[in-house]
Scaffold this motif. Structure first.
Motif, mmCIF file in Angstrom:
data_model
loop_
_atom_site.group_PDB
_atom_site.id
_atom_site.type_symbol
_atom_site.label_atom_id
_atom_site.label_comp_id
_atom_site.label_asym_id
_atom_site.label_seq_id
_atom_site.Cartn_x
_atom_site.Cartn_y
_atom_site.Cartn_z
ATOM 1 N N TYR A 74 -3.698 -4.195 -8.063
ATOM 2 C CA TYR A 74 -4.187 -4.051 -6.443
ATOM 3 C C TYR A 74 -2.765 -3.971 -5.625
ATOM 4 O O TYR A 74 -2.755 -3.248 -4.695
ATOM 5 C CB TYR A 74 -4.747 -5.412 -6.222
ATOM 6 C CG TYR A 74 -5.430 -5.336 -4.674
ATOM 7 C CD1 TYR A 74 -6.594 -4.412 -4.434
ATOM 8 C CD2 TYR A 74 -4.936 -6.110 -3.685
ATOM 9 C CE1 TYR A 74 -7.143 -4.399 -3.245
ATOM 10 C CE2 TYR A 74 -5.303 -5.946 -2.329
ATOM 11 C CZ TYR A 74 -6.411 -5.094 -2.307
ATOM 12 O OH TYR A 74 -6.997 -5.144 -1.016
ATOM 13 N N THR A 75 -1.928 -4.757 -6.033
ATOM 14 C CA THR A 75 -0.597 -4.381 -5.256
ATOM 15 C C THR A 75 -0.046 -3.230 -5.262
ATOM 16 O O THR A 75 0.497 -2.533 -4.265
ATOM 17 C CB THR A 75 0.679 -5.381 -5.501
ATOM 18 O OG1 THR A 75 -0.223 -6.921 -5.432
ATOM 19 C CG2 THR A 75 1.805 -5.310 -4.861
ATOM 20 N N LEU A 76 0.292 -2.545 -6.568
ATOM 21 C CA LEU A 76 0.750 -1.185 -6.632
ATOM 22 C C LEU A 76 -0.092 -0.183 -5.832
ATOM 23 O O LEU A 76 0.286 0.652 -5.328
ATOM 24 C CB LEU A 76 0.949 -0.915 -8.245
ATOM 25 C CG LEU A 76 1.699 -1.713 -9.019
ATOM 26 C CD1 LEU A 76 1.670 -1.347 -10.544
ATOM 27 C CD2 LEU A 76 3.160 -1.223 -8.798
ATOM 28 N N GLY A 77 -1.611 -0.517 -5.934
ATOM 29 C CA GLY A 77 -2.277 0.388 -5.132
ATOM 30 C C GLY A 77 -1.890 0.442 -3.772
ATOM 31 O O GLY A 77 -1.904 1.558 -3.134
ATOM 32 N N ASN A 78 -1.781 -0.789 -3.209
ATOM 33 C CA ASN A 78 -1.503 -1.010 -1.724
ATOM 34 C C ASN A 78 -0.295 -0.306 -1.364
ATOM 35 O O ASN A 78 0.210 0.412 -0.331
ATOM 36 C CB ASN A 78 -1.540 -2.317 -1.263
ATOM 37 C CG ASN A 78 -3.071 -2.819 -0.967
ATOM 38 O OD1 ASN A 78 -3.824 -2.018 -0.756
ATOM 39 N ND2 ASN A 78 -3.155 -3.843 -1.134
ATOM 40 N N VAL A 79 0.820 -0.271 -2.320
ATOM 41 C CA VAL A 79 2.040 0.069 -2.241
ATOM 42 C C VAL A 79 1.816 1.639 -2.077
ATOM 43 O O VAL A 79 2.651 2.324 -1.258
ATOM 44 C CB VAL A 79 3.065 -0.054 -3.184
ATOM 45 C CG1 VAL A 79 4.483 0.481 -3.199
ATOM 46 C CG2 VAL A 79 3.474 -1.851 -2.851
ATOM 47 N N ALA A 80 1.336 2.260 -3.049
ATOM 48 C CA ALA A 80 0.935 3.752 -3.336
ATOM 49 C C ALA A 80 0.157 4.170 -1.805
ATOM 50 O O ALA A 80 0.731 5.078 -1.350
ATOM 51 C CB ALA A 80 0.374 4.155 -4.205
ATOM 52 N N ALA A 81 -0.642 3.528 -1.451
ATOM 53 C CA ALA A 81 -1.464 4.060 -0.415
ATOM 54 C C ALA A 81 -0.475 4.035 1.021
ATOM 55 O O ALA A 81 -0.486 4.595 1.587
ATOM 56 C CB ALA A 81 -2.732 3.035 -0.057
ATOM 57 N N LEU A 82 0.515 2.850 1.202
ATOM 58 C CA LEU A 82 1.407 2.878 2.036
ATOM 59 C C LEU A 82 2.339 4.044 2.043
ATOM 60 O O LEU A 82 2.658 4.367 3.015
ATOM 61 C CB LEU A 82 2.095 1.480 2.045
ATOM 62 C CG LEU A 82 3.089 1.206 3.263
ATOM 63 C CD1 LEU A 82 2.207 0.995 4.557
ATOM 64 C CD2 LEU A 82 3.586 -0.164 3.011
#
Length: 157
Positions: free
Chosen positions: A69-77
């Motif tokens: 979930y954290t990696l997903g948010n970093v990628a989206a950012l």
């Protein structure tokens, strides 16, 4: 014509430009390339978040969920950096209207991983994931308000 003058006079083009200008000149992307990489990065972020949710039901699923979930948010950012550039993205993230949401979001990204790997507190990791979601939503909402305001200003001018 200026390039020709510089070459004929013996001055190197790169000598006049600073390091920042050289990096920015060499790293420009076309609009279509920016849009493609935005969608690729954003889709990978969404995929990581969905994968994390799917892994939630495995024995160590809560840890995997927090990480993905954290990696997903970093990628989206990071995907938005392709549209407006990393420097402009950072400047906009730290504008006064988004400062609190940005700080909370970045802090929760780090604290989620700390809760999973360092403190081994799964409940705390879930709380930080929820706070990540709320901070990202708040940051995106203020971004949409800013885009609407700029769009109205452009129409008036």
């Amino acid at each position: 014509m200026d390039k020709l003058r510089r070459v004929l006079s013996g001055r190197e083009e790169n000598e006049e430009l600073g390091l920042t200008a050289q990096v920015l000149d060499s790293s420009t992307l076309s609009f279509s390339t920016r849009v493609k990489w935005f969608f690729i990065c954003f889709a990978s972020g969404v995929l990581c978040s969905i994968l994390g949710t799917a892994l939630l039901f495995l024995p160590k699923g809560l840890s995997l969920f927090a990480v993905f979930y954290t990696l997903g948010n970093v990628a989206a950012l990071a995907s938005t950096c392709f549209l407006m550039g990393p420097l402009k993205q950072l400047k906009r993230m730290f504008e006064p209207t988004r400062l609190i949401a940005t700080v909370v979001m970045l802090l929760c990204l780090v604290l989620t991983l700390c809760a999973v790997f360092w403190w081994h507190k799964k409940g705390l990791a879930i709380i930080f994931c929820i706070l990540q979601f709320l901070a990202m939503t708040c940051c995106s909402d203020s971004c949409l308000v800013l885009v609407r305001r700029e769009g109205i200003k452009r129409q008036v001018v």
